[in-house]
Structure formats: C-alpha cells, structure tokens
Write a protein that holds these residues in place. Structure first.
Motif, PDB file in Angstrom:
ATOM      1  N   TRP A  39       0.740  -1.094  -0.006  1.00  0.00           N
ATOM      2  CA  TRP A  39      -0.039   0.099   0.274  1.00  0.00           C
ATOM      3  C   TRP A  39       1.040   1.290   0.089  1.00  0.00           C
ATOM      4  O   TRP A  39       1.143   1.642   1.052  1.00  0.00           O
ATOM      5  CB  TRP A  39      -0.762   0.033   1.052  1.00  0.00           C
ATOM      6  CG  TRP A  39      -1.584  -1.561   1.407  1.00  0.00           C
ATOM      7  CD1 TRP A  39      -1.304  -2.520   2.163  1.00  0.00           C
ATOM      8  CD2 TRP A  39      -2.672  -1.870   0.551  1.00  0.00           C
ATOM      9  NE1 TRP A  39      -2.151  -3.370   1.932  1.00  0.00           N
ATOM     10  CE2 TRP A  39      -2.724  -3.051   0.874  1.00  0.00           C
ATOM     11  CE3 TRP A  39      -3.629  -1.414  -0.337  1.00  0.00           C
ATOM     12  CZ2 TRP A  39      -3.851  -4.026   0.111  1.00  0.00           C
ATOM     13  CZ3 TRP A  39      -4.641  -2.090  -1.013  1.00  0.00           C
ATOM     14  CH2 TRP A  39      -4.799  -3.339  -0.515  1.00  0.00           C
ATOM     15  N   TYR A  68       0.971   4.516   2.095  1.00  0.00           N
ATOM     16  CA  TYR A  68      -0.411   4.204   3.530  1.00  0.00           C
ATOM     17  C   TYR A  68       0.265   3.526   4.311  1.00  0.00           C
ATOM     18  O   TYR A  68       0.885   2.509   4.166  1.00  0.00           O
ATOM     19  CB  TYR A  68      -1.482   3.621   2.806  1.00  0.00           C
ATOM     20  CG  TYR A  68      -2.604   3.756   3.685  1.00  0.00           C
ATOM     21  CD1 TYR A  68      -3.479   4.838   3.550  1.00  0.00           C
ATOM     22  CD2 TYR A  68      -2.858   2.960   4.973  1.00  0.00           C
ATOM     23  CE1 TYR A  68      -4.458   5.037   4.501  1.00  0.00           C
ATOM     24  CE2 TYR A  68      -3.976   3.039   5.867  1.00  0.00           C
ATOM     25  CZ  TYR A  68      -4.688   4.178   5.591  1.00  0.00           C
ATOM     26  OH  TYR A  68      -5.716   4.342   6.317  1.00  0.00           O
ATOM     27  N   TYR A  72      -5.443  -9.077   3.500  1.00  0.00           N
ATOM     28  CA  TYR A  72      -5.143  -7.722   4.138  1.00  0.00           C
ATOM     29  C   TYR A  72      -6.117  -7.378   4.895  1.00  0.00           C
ATOM     30  O   TYR A  72      -7.381  -6.937   4.107  1.00  0.00           O
ATOM     31  CB  TYR A  72      -4.448  -6.837   3.264  1.00  0.00           C
ATOM     32  CG  TYR A  72      -3.191  -7.296   2.474  1.00  0.00           C
ATOM     33  CD1 TYR A  72      -2.107  -7.088   2.531  1.00  0.00           C
ATOM     34  CD2 TYR A  72      -3.586  -8.207   1.317  1.00  0.00           C
ATOM     35  CE1 TYR A  72      -0.757  -7.810   2.155  1.00  0.00           C
ATOM     36  CE2 TYR A  72      -2.317  -8.635   0.462  1.00  0.00           C
ATOM     37  CZ  TYR A  72      -1.101  -8.507   0.827  1.00  0.00           C
ATOM     38  OH  TYR A  72       0.069  -9.040   0.358  1.00  0.00           O
ATOM     39  N   TYR A  99      -3.245   7.438  -2.506  1.00  0.00           N
ATOM     40  CA  TYR A  99      -2.264   6.328  -2.432  1.00  0.00           C
ATOM     41  C   TYR A  99      -2.535   5.567  -3.735  1.00  0.00           C
ATOM     42  O   TYR A  99      -3.431   5.535  -4.602  1.00  0.00           O
ATOM     43  CB  TYR A  99      -2.535   5.831  -0.986  1.00  0.00           C
ATOM     44  CG  TYR A  99      -2.596   6.577   0.067  1.00  0.00           C
ATOM     45  CD1 TYR A  99      -1.348   6.977   0.785  1.00  0.00           C
ATOM     46  CD2 TYR A  99      -3.693   6.936   0.567  1.00  0.00           C
ATOM     47  CE1 TYR A  99      -1.336   8.004   1.633  1.00  0.00           C
ATOM     48  CE2 TYR A  99      -3.846   8.080   1.730  1.00  0.00           C
ATOM     49  CZ  TYR A  99      -2.864   8.471   2.226  1.00  0.00           C
ATOM     50  OH  TYR A  99      -2.784   9.366   3.300  1.00  0.00           O
ATOM     51  N   TYR A 149      -1.590   0.982  -4.798  1.00  0.00           N
ATOM     52  CA  TYR A 149      -1.120  -0.359  -4.429  1.00  0.00           C
ATOM     53  C   TYR A 149      -0.421  -0.930  -5.642  1.00  0.00           C
ATOM     54  O   TYR A 149      -0.690  -0.679  -6.804  1.00  0.00           O
ATOM     55  CB  TYR A 149      -2.190  -1.081  -3.873  1.00  0.00           C
ATOM     56  CG  TYR A 149      -3.586  -1.471  -4.863  1.00  0.00           C
ATOM     57  CD1 TYR A 149      -3.251  -2.454  -5.829  1.00  0.00           C
ATOM     58  CD2 TYR A 149      -4.504  -0.653  -4.950  1.00  0.00           C
ATOM     59  CE1 TYR A 149      -4.446  -2.787  -6.686  1.00  0.00           C
ATOM     60  CE2 TYR A 149      -5.556  -0.954  -5.863  1.00  0.00           C
ATOM     61  CZ  TYR A 149      -5.361  -2.010  -6.386  1.00  0.00           C
ATOM     62  OH  TYR A 149      -6.524  -2.382  -7.440  1.00  0.00           O
ATOM     63  N   LEU A 195      -5.654   3.709  -4.496  1.00  0.00           N
ATOM     64  CA  LEU A 195      -6.396   3.604  -3.260  1.00  0.00           C
ATOM     65  C   LEU A 195      -6.575   5.128  -3.067  1.00  0.00           C
ATOM     66  O   LEU A 195      -5.684   5.850  -2.807  1.00  0.00           O
ATOM     67  CB  LEU A 195      -5.446   2.862  -2.146  1.00  0.00           C
ATOM     68  CG  LEU A 195      -6.081   2.998  -0.648  1.00  0.00           C
ATOM     69  CD1 LEU A 195      -7.224   2.349  -0.435  1.00  0.00           C
ATOM     70  CD2 LEU A 195      -4.796   2.547   0.329  1.00  0.00           C
TER      71      LEU A 195
END
Length: 579
Positions: free
Chosen positions: A255, A258, A283, A293, A295, A313
């Motif tokens: 991530w 994050y 997760y 963000y 991933y 994200l």
C-alpha cells in the motif's frame, strides 16, 4: 556549476587525462616525439585540472570526493612525479619516456576505475588493488618494451604487486558493515481493527488488455490495468483478499504511501511470503489516513508493476463534493496510460485531480486553462497553498499530487509530458516552457513538531561492483554495498530520526521509505521554507543532498529503497528495523 555537472566534468577530465598519458606512452614507444610530448602535455594539464574539480567537489561534501582525494590523489601525484620531468627535458631517445608515460596512464586509469567500480566509501582495499594494477601493468610494459629492468627491480615490482593484490582483494571481498537484515517473516498480529466495512477481492493473473489502441500482454488485477480503484471513507475497515491465478513469480500487495501496520505492508521475505499461483492472502487495516495512495505488487516488483499489477487507493474524509478524478500515469508495453478523456464540467464546480505516478521515472504535469492549488502531496494536505498559473509540477516515481480548482467556463486540460490525459473540453496550449514548482518553497511554513534528534543516518547513493554474491554484478549501491549486504538502520520506538541522502551517481533516485512519511528539512543545505512537506517518495537528483526526518512510531521491519524499481532490483534496498 552544479554538483552533478562537476561530477560529470571530473569523470570526463579523468578519462581524457588517462587516455593522454597512455597515448603519449604508446607514441613514445613508436618514437613519435611530437605526438608523445603533445599528448603527455595535455594529460598533465588534465591531471592538474582534476585538482580543481576535486577540490570543489570536496567543498560540496566529502561524499563526492573521498576516493578522489584518498586514492586518486596519491596516484595522480605519482603520475606527475614520474612522467612530468620527461616533459621538461629532452631525452636522447623519446622511447625511454614510454614506460614513465605509461605508468602515469595506468595510475590515472586505476584511479578512474576506483571511482567507477568502487565509489563511496574510499577503502584501503580498493587503494591496494589500484596500486597492484599499476605496478603490475608497469612491470609488464617494461618487459615488453625491452627496457630490461634489473632482476632486483623486477622481483620487487612483482612482490609489491602481489602483496597489494592479495591484501586489497581480501579487504574488498569482506563486507564492511554489519550483517544484512534477517529475512524472518512478520506474522499477522490480528490487531483489533474491527469488522470489515469494505471487502474487496483482487485476483492477479495474466491478461490481454487494451493500451493506446493496441492489445498488449499484461499482468492484471481482475483482468484490468490499472486494477480496480479502491476507495474508502475515514473510519472504514478495509479487507482485501489477494488471490494469484497464474503469476508464477508470486504477488503481494504493498500500500504505497499508506502507513499500514508492518504485517500488512506486503514485502515478500520480510512481512509475508509471496502469494504463489493458487494461493491467497488477506489484508485488513483501518482507513484512518485521508489522501491519495496506490497499491502494487512488491514481489519481483520491477517486472510486476511494469506489467500492470497496480491500482489506486483513495481514502476520503467524507463523500466527495464536486468532481474527484484519479489520474494514475503508467507506461505499459511502451504505451502511455491513461488514454485521453474529455469530461465536461459545469462552471463553478470544485474539481480535485489526484495525480499518481506509477512509473519508475519522473513525469511532468501541467494544468492549462485555470489557476489551481496544490492541495496535498503524498497524501498529506499542504498548509496555506496559494494559487498557481502556468506552472508545471514534477512528480517522482511513486509520488502523488492533488490539484484543486474551481471549473471555469472555458476548457481545462491536464498534460503529462506534453500529452493531454484529461480535459473538460477541446483545448490546445503549449506548456513546455512553463516553470516548475519547487514544493520546498510553496505554502506557509510551520515549526517542526520536535526539538531533538535521537538517531542520524547517512545514505550515499552510487554505483559499484558488488562482489559479495555468487556472481559479480554492477549494482546500485548504498554506502558502497548492495542488497542484501547493506546493514539495517536500527531505531527505537519514539526516536526522532534524520536521514542525510546523498546522490553521487549520474541518475535520479526516487527515494521511498515504507511505513512512514518523512519531513523535508533541507536540500543542498538550503532549508525548506514552504509548507511542512511530509513525503514518502522524493527525487534525489544527481549531486543533491537531502536531509529529512521522521518520528519512529510504526514498529516493525520496513523496506527503505529507490523507487526506480529497476534500481531496487539491482541492489538499492535496505531496511529500517525497530529494536
């Protein structure tokens, strides 16, 4: 003249000086007096010029000049001492100057190779190997040119070269630091984050996708590139089930930016095992950090991300108001993504563009047709952003910028490297000449949230020959070592930690620390004067020195690496560990 320019100039001068001495020696051996003297005179000037460039580099920072002063300096002095007198007197036979001139060439070449193949830090082993090479090459040349050295001189040269070679090789082949990070996996700790409020399944697999009007082979999440956009509202608990259908080299989910708990970070061999075909991994974490963000897989990440295993994200503090657009920029099979899209927006509508660079290189973004503000960088809101017009932004690999504006009654267009990727209507504006925003000078300043520093680390980024694996490789290095031989950085929970990151190479290194955001303190010795800049990805350009800080408040073992993922695969990865 910038430090990067000085580094390049010094290398060029070193090459020319070495070539001049060697060429002069060869010309002298062929009894071509004028050519030999001309080349040697040029080489002498080049050697003296290096004294200037090295002095200036040393003033910019010892990191840029250490091996040049400690290894190249003595070798250059020896070269000038041996070959210099041949230029101020006329030998009866120019051929007698061949060996001294060749010696100078070997000395300059050895010094250059120490910089190119070994780099920082300067070491006794590298110096001894250089001496061995110079003495050995000179002895061979002496014999080939039939200079007939005395047996005593020959035996002495052989002994010196052999001793220097054995000692130097032993020192270079021994890792200088502590052992590398132990790759013990972190077990999922099952910390109480509550019952999931959003559940998603991502299935990784090979696929054929459309990119810029062409079908290309890709690796994809749920059959699409980028993967499904994951969105949440602050307070949500996300549960993401990762399944691997047929990616033979395994997948994970990291991530990016994050700050999840360590066991959710998705780094194979450190926080979990790679998810192999037919396997899955779940997760789960709380969405308590609003921002932009993304991933991506961290298993064989260079190949996996390039092939398409990435997605967006977004965590919002509340449902979006107005128009909220994500723009993840990527290059898939040489084709740029996303393709251009036009979405009319009514005048007066608030618009937020979430710009995400998922490539391994920097991209240039320009918003034409309206004034805008940079509201956030790397998921953190800026303090006191001011309106900008006709200003471009550079986003490093892995970085994110949020641009906000109120839609005018005329079209607006977002360009990436001169290509329109998003527009509210037809428009054509040349943006190539626009100045670039310096985020360290943008927004309103505020004092740092701490007044002490507990730990200090220096990371010197370079290239060098890595001899510690089964096969030698030319690696991207940190402090002279490559993964897995870079000693970990040890901290305690609650420490305030500073990194000084120095780039003495000739390529950009976008730096990325997992699990934390760092506060930028200075660049090249000049303090940051704008909004407090909390980053997780930032470009350290050739010759630059960045100083950043963070509070160690997320225990675990964290990757700390260059996010040009090819560089990471080639050795530029280390780890931050909590004691």
């Amino acid at each position: 003249m910038s430090v990067a320019s000085l580094i390049a100039a010094d290398l060029l001068i070193a090459v020319l000086a070495a070539a001049g001495w060697l060429g002069g020696g060869a010309a002298a051996a062929a009894r071509r007096r004028r050519l030999a003297l001309g080349l040697a005179a040029g080489a002498l000037l080049g050697t003296l010029a290096r004294a200037v460039t090295v002095t200036v580099l040393a003033r910019a920072g010892w990191w840029f000049a250490a091996e040049k002063v400690l290894v190249a300096g003595p070798l250059s002095l020896a070269a000038v001492a041996v070959a210099g007198p041949r230029l101020v007197r006329r030998p009866g036979d120019i051929r007698s100057a061949a060996v001294p001139l060749l010696f100078a060439g070997y000395a300059e070449s050895a010094a250059l190779l120490v910089t190119v193949l070994h780099g920082y830090p300067a070491s006794a082993g590298a110096g001894l190997l250089a001496v061995a090479a110079v003495v050995g090459a000179t002895a061979v040349s002496w014999r080939l040119l039939d200079a007939r050295p005395s047996p005593t001189v020959s035996r002495t040269a052989v002994a010196v070269a052999a001793a220097a070679l054995v000692t130097g090789a032993g020192l270079v082949a021994t890792p200088a630091g502590a052992p590398a990070v132990p790759h013990a996996l972190a077990a999922q700790d099952g910390r109480a984050v509550g019952e999931p409020t959003r559940r998603v399944t991502l299935t990784a697999g090979t696929a054929t996708v459309r990119a810029a009007g062409r079908d290309v082979a890709a690796w994809a999440f749920n059959g699409q590139v980028p993967g499904p956009e994951l969105s949440a509202t602050v307070g949500d608990v996300l549960e993401v089930r990762l399944r691997n259908r047929d990616i033979a080299r395994g997948v994970t989910l990291h991530w990016h930016g994050y700050d999840v708990p360590n066991d959710q970070d998705g780094v194979p061999g450190v926080t979990q095992a790679a998810v192999l075909p037919g396997q899955e991994f779940v997760y789960r974490f709380r969405a308590d950090q609003a921002g932009t963000y993304w991933y991506h897989t961290h298993s064989v990440s260079d190949v996996g991300v390039r092939m398409g295993l990435y997605g967006v994200l977004v965590v919002r503090p509340a449902p979006a108001v107005g128009v909220d657009v994500t723009v993840p920029v990527h290059t898939l099979a040489g084709r740029p993504l996303p393709e251009a899209r036009t979405e009319p927006v009514a005048a007066g509508t608030p618009v937020r563009l979430r710009l995400i660079n998922t490539d391994s290189t920097t991209h240039r973004y320009a918003l034409a047709g309206t004034a805008f503000q940079v509201a956030a960088i790397d998921g953190t809101d800026l303090r006191g952003p001011t309106p900008l017009v006709e200003t471009a932004v550079l986003i490093p690999a892995g970085g994110r910028y949020d641009l906000v504006f109120t839609a005018p009654g005329t079209p607006v267009a977002l360009q990436v490297d001169g290509r329109v990727v998003y527009a509210t209507g037809p428009t054509s504006v040349a943006t190539g000449g626009w100045p670039v925003l310096d985020p360290l000078r943008y927004g309103a300043a505020a004092p740092a949230p701490w007044s002490r520093v507990d730990r200090k680390f220096t990371l010197v980024l370079d290239r060098g020959l890595d001899l510690h694996g089964l096969l030698p490789r030319y690696a991207h290095t940190v402090n002279g070592a490559a993964d897995p031989d870079i000693p970990p950085q040890l901290v305690r929970s609650g420490d305030v930690v500073t990194f000084t990151i120095v780039n003495r190479s000739l390529v950009v290194h976008p730096w990325h620390l997992h699990g934390h955001h760092v506060l930028v303190l200075s660049r090249d010795g000049r303090p940051a004067t704008g909004s407090p800049l909390w980053l997780d990805s930032f470009d350290v350009r050739p010759g630059e020195v960045w100083r950043v800080a963070f509070r160690a408040d997320n225990p675990g073992m964290w990757a700390n690496h260059c996010h040009n993922l090819a560089h990471a695969e080639a050795g530029m990865v280390l780890h931050l560990m909590y004691q």
